[in-house]
Design a protein around this motif. Structure first.
Motif, PDB file in Angstrom:
ATOM      1  N   TYR A  23      53.343  34.328  41.914  1.00 48.36           N
ATOM      2  CA  TYR A  23      54.313  33.834  42.886  1.00 48.36           C
ATOM      3  C   TYR A  23      55.714  34.429  42.689  1.00 48.36           C
ATOM      4  O   TYR A  23      56.389  34.769  43.648  1.00 48.36           O
ATOM      5  CB  TYR A  23      54.398  32.303  42.839  1.00 48.36           C
ATOM      6  CG  TYR A  23      55.303  31.756  43.904  1.00 48.36           C
ATOM      7  CD1 TYR A  23      54.869  31.667  45.221  1.00 48.36           C
ATOM      8  CD2 TYR A  23      56.609  31.382  43.615  1.00 48.36           C
ATOM      9  CE1 TYR A  23      55.705  31.208  46.224  1.00 48.36           C
ATOM     10  CE2 TYR A  23      57.452  30.915  44.610  1.00 48.36           C
ATOM     11  CZ  TYR A  23      57.004  30.824  45.905  1.00 48.36           C
ATOM     12  OH  TYR A  23      57.837  30.382  46.887  1.00 48.36           O
ATOM     13  N   ALA A  73      48.141  38.986  50.391  1.00 52.12           N
ATOM     14  CA  ALA A  73      47.620  38.519  51.684  1.00 52.12           C
ATOM     15  C   ALA A  73      47.278  39.696  52.591  1.00 52.12           C
ATOM     16  O   ALA A  73      46.293  39.651  53.336  1.00 52.12           O
ATOM     17  CB  ALA A  73      48.644  37.605  52.356  1.00 52.12           C
ATOM     18  N   GLU A  83      52.296  37.279  48.340  1.00 51.66           N
ATOM     19  CA  GLU A  83      52.554  37.677  49.728  1.00 51.66           C
ATOM     20  C   GLU A  83      51.970  39.049  50.032  1.00 51.66           C
ATOM     21  O   GLU A  83      51.381  39.263  51.093  1.00 51.66           O
ATOM     22  CB  GLU A  83      54.054  37.643  50.006  1.00 51.66           C
ATOM     23  CG  GLU A  83      54.623  36.226  49.977  1.00 51.66           C
ATOM     24  CD  GLU A  83      56.141  36.175  49.980  1.00 51.66           C
ATOM     25  OE1 GLU A  83      56.797  37.245  50.011  1.00 51.66           O
ATOM     26  OE2 GLU A  83      56.669  35.041  49.947  1.00 51.66           O
ATOM     27  N   LYS A 137      58.721  42.257  45.241  1.00 54.70           N
ATOM     28  CA  LYS A 137      58.021  41.400  46.195  1.00 54.70           C
ATOM     29  C   LYS A 137      57.181  40.387  45.428  1.00 54.70           C
ATOM     30  O   LYS A 137      56.851  40.597  44.266  1.00 54.70           O
ATOM     31  CB  LYS A 137      57.106  42.238  47.098  1.00 54.70           C
ATOM     32  CG  LYS A 137      57.868  43.226  47.946  1.00 54.70           C
ATOM     33  CD  LYS A 137      56.914  44.098  48.735  1.00 54.70           C
ATOM     34  CE  LYS A 137      57.701  45.135  49.522  1.00 54.70           C
ATOM     35  NZ  LYS A 137      56.853  46.079  50.209  1.00 54.70           N
ATOM     36  N   ARG A 138      56.807  39.312  46.109  1.00 55.39           N
ATOM     37  CA  ARG A 138      55.920  38.319  45.506  1.00 55.39           C
ATOM     38  C   ARG A 138      54.479  38.840  45.613  1.00 55.39           C
ATOM     39  O   ARG A 138      54.011  39.117  46.722  1.00 55.39           O
ATOM     40  CB  ARG A 138      56.016  36.988  46.234  1.00 55.39           C
ATOM     41  CG  ARG A 138      57.342  36.308  46.109  1.00 55.39           C
ATOM     42  CD  ARG A 138      57.312  34.940  46.803  1.00 55.39           C
ATOM     43  NE  ARG A 138      58.653  34.467  47.050  1.00 55.39           N
ATOM     44  CZ  ARG A 138      59.433  33.900  46.148  1.00 55.39           C
ATOM     45  NH1 ARG A 138      58.990  33.750  44.921  1.00 55.39           N
ATOM     46  NH2 ARG A 138      60.646  33.494  46.445  1.00 55.39           N
ATOM     47  N   SER A 177      49.528  45.071  45.111  1.00 56.50           N
ATOM     48  CA  SER A 177      50.231  43.778  45.150  1.00 56.50           C
ATOM     49  C   SER A 177      50.657  43.277  43.777  1.00 56.50           C
ATOM     50  O   SER A 177      51.543  42.446  43.676  1.00 56.50           O
ATOM     51  CB  SER A 177      49.351  42.721  45.800  1.00 56.50           C
ATOM     52  OG  SER A 177      48.202  42.478  45.007  1.00 56.50           O
TER      53      SER A 177
END
Length: 176
Positions: free
Chosen positions: A143, A158, A155, A151-152, A23
């Motif tokens: 963010y 998560a 997100e 991508k963030r 991520s």
């Protein structure tokens, strides 16, 4: 890294960064003195709390706070960090010296924090600085859309968070 107070007085700060590989979700903590192994362990715990769990494997740069030596793939950890690693049960991958391919993700985070959080920011005190850094991570660092993944991080985190191991209470290793 040197930052400045309202009165333009220089303050030398040190920081540790953690980034989840998939991520690119980041955690940062600052100190006004060099880190010790105990500080590093405490920061791991805070990062695991921030991430919502513990990854299976952690990649490290060759650092004297964690490793004593590395010889042909055999890693000798400091006594404190070896005990911590065993307590938490994660695997270690140690980056090779002068190998930007294995250090790229974390080196990018270091530069990102220096240039986008610390640069031109006024240093009030350490507690406030760390609070502002976490707020910046939530608002910007985790963010904004990541250049590589498009991508963030918040997100993607998560979903990635579901694959982290729960963080049980520490047993034997004192953190402070």
């Amino acid at each position: 890294m040197t930052v400045y107070t309202q009165d333009k007085k220089p303050v030398k700060l040190y920081f540790i960064t953690f980034v989840l590989s998939h991520s690119r979700y980041k955690y940062v903590e600052w100190l006004d003195r060099p880190f010790t192994t105990k500080d590093t362990i405490r920061c791991h715990e805070k990062a695991f709390e921030f991430f919502g769990g513990i990854p299976e494997e952690i990649v490290y740069d060759q650092d004297h706070l964690i490793t004593v030596s590395e010889n042909a793939g055999d890693i000798l950890l400091t006594g404190q960090f070896q005990a911590y690693k065993q307590e938490r049960g994660f695997r270690i991958y140690l980056c090779r010296k002068a190998d930007p391919q294995t250090k790229g993700k974390i080196e990018n985070v270091v530069q990102y924090v220096k240039k986008n959080f610390a640069k031109n920011r006024v240093f009030p005190n350490l507690e406030s600085w760390n609070e502002k850094c976490v707020a910046w991570l939530n608002r910007t660092g985790n963010y904004n859309i990541h250049n590589t993944t498009k991508k963030r991080p918040v997100e993607v985190h998560a979903v990635e968070k579901q694959h982290l191991r729960k963080t049980p209470k520490m047993g034997k290793i004192p953190l402070y």
